[in-house]
Design an enzyme around this catalytic site. Structure first.
Site, PDB file in Angstrom:
ATOM      1  N   SER A  87      -3.476  -0.701 -11.693  1.00  0.00           N
ATOM      2  CA  SER A  87      -2.916  -0.530 -10.422  1.00  0.00           C
ATOM      3  C   SER A  87      -1.734  -1.474 -10.323  1.00  0.00           C
ATOM      4  O   SER A  87      -1.413  -2.582 -10.954  1.00  0.00           O
ATOM      5  CB  SER A  87      -3.831  -0.906  -9.240  1.00  0.00           C
ATOM      6  N   CYS A  88      -0.918  -1.421  -9.173  1.00  0.00           N
ATOM      7  CA  CYS A  88       0.223  -2.367  -8.862  1.00  0.00           C
ATOM      8  C   CYS A  88       0.459  -2.237  -7.400  1.00  0.00           C
ATOM      9  O   CYS A  88      -0.607  -1.785  -6.706  1.00  0.00           O
ATOM     10  CB  CYS A  88       1.375  -2.141  -9.844  1.00  0.00           C
ATOM     11  N   GLY A  89       1.760  -2.375  -7.205  1.00  0.00           N
ATOM     12  CA  GLY A  89       2.109  -2.202  -5.759  1.00  0.00           C
ATOM     13  C   GLY A  89       2.328  -0.553  -5.258  1.00  0.00           C
ATOM     14  O   GLY A  89       2.058  -0.387  -4.526  1.00  0.00           O
TER      15      GLY A  89
ATOM     16  N   GLY B  68       2.622   2.208  -8.129  1.00  0.00           N
ATOM     17  CA  GLY B  68       2.150   2.803  -9.302  1.00  0.00           C
ATOM     18  C   GLY B  68       3.235   2.738 -10.323  1.00  0.00           C
ATOM     19  O   GLY B  68       3.250   3.534 -11.403  1.00  0.00           O
TER      20      GLY B  68
ATOM     21  N   TRP C 283      -1.493  -0.248  -4.503  1.00  0.00           N
ATOM     22  CA  TRP C 283      -1.619  -0.943  -3.391  1.00  0.00           C
ATOM     23  C   TRP C 283      -0.861  -0.654  -2.065  1.00  0.00           C
ATOM     24  O   TRP C 283      -1.299  -0.781  -0.875  1.00  0.00           O
ATOM     25  CB  TRP C 283      -1.251  -2.482  -3.618  1.00  0.00           C
TER      26      TRP C 283
END
Length: 283
Positions: free
Chosen positions: A238-240, A242, A267
């Site tokens: 995951s990240c901010g 994708g 996120w």
């Protein structure tokens, strides 16, 4: 020196294959506002000869309300075909600085059925620094047929992410910076909560490369170990939004870890809701 990722190729490797039949190059440059760079504008100013541009904001599912969501396989395949790319091609993806936005398109191509896909080490910045050829002409490739073979299990939905968080059945690797992960720094999107999903481990995307060059397999393995990620168990990245989660995916796949998926909403989705559990501080 330890082995490098089998998915990373050098500028010399790419330069020696330009203009070959079945060899395609994609400029996937995309930036955050803080970078003060425009991928599309930079492509127009110069790119690797024959490279086509992949606009990560436009070649997306725009109905989700989230940034650059994964598009439907049929749409993705049609857009690749317009760019002269087939799933049987050898495909190299690059971005400006190196290991930033290119892994996202590498991941998209892989889960859509392309089998021979690589990321350029050092990016276009490194390509130019080494004196390799640059062109400004926008290519007009012959249309091709891209036949998708979508691997749905490689994409984690919001509902599936809720289950992962509740059950702990998969490890969660978050590529955002430590400040955002720990809620010390605000999210770049106004009104979005900071913090992380319960159980998540922090593996900042920027740590996977140095000067645009991907780290060796031994270095990658040590990073996962230090972060508390067991490479014998499943992982959701995951990240901010994708994009940089795919850098962790690239590292996992480089080490032979295939039981992984990417939370496409990341996120932007989890932190943008008011009904999701959020943890602050270190993992």
């Amino acid at each position: 020196m330890s082995a490098e990722s089998r998915y990373i190729v050098s500028p010399e490797w790419v330069a020696g294959r330009l203009n070959r039949a079945g060899f395609s190059v994609i400029d996937a440059s995309w930036y955050l506002p803080a970078h003060n760079r425009d991928g599309k504008a930079e492509y127009a100013e110069g790119h690797i000869p024959g490279a086509v541009f992949f606009d990560q904001d436009a070649l997306a599912d725009t109905t989700t309300g989230l940034p650059h969501s994964l598009p439907a396989p049929e749409f993705f395949a049609a857009e690749m075909g317009k760019r002269g790319i087939s799933e049987t091609d050898t495909i190299v993806v690059y971005d400006g600085p190196g290991i930033f936005a290119a892994p996202r398109v590498w991941w998209m191509l892989k889960i859509m059925g392309a089998g021979d896909v690589y990321v350029l080490n050092g990016g276009f910045d490194g390509w130019k620094a080494e004196g390799h050829p640059v062109e400004t002409i926008v290519p007009a490739p012959q249309p091709a047929t891209f036949t998708p073979d979508f691997q749905a299990h490689r994409v984690t939905s919001f509902e599936a992410m809720r289950e992962v968080v509740a059950s702990g059945k998969s490890q969660i690797a978050d590529a955002r910076g430590a400040g955002r992960f720990e809620a010390i720094e605000p999210e770049p999107r106004p009104g979005m909560r900071s913090g992380h999903m319960p159980g998540a481990k922090n593996l900042p995307a920027t740590a996977f490369s140095e000067n645009g060059r991907f780290r060796s397999n031994d270095e990658l393995r040590a990073m996962f170990t230090e972060a508390g990620i067991d490479l014998d168990q499943p992982v959701v990245t995951s990240c901010g939004s994708g994009v940089t989660a795919a850098i962790i995916t690239l590292a996992l796949e480089s080490l032979g870890h295939t039981d992984n998926s990417l939370y496409d909403g990341s996120w932007s989705q989890w932190g943008g809701r008011d009904d999701t559990e959020i943890v602050t501080g270190k993992a």
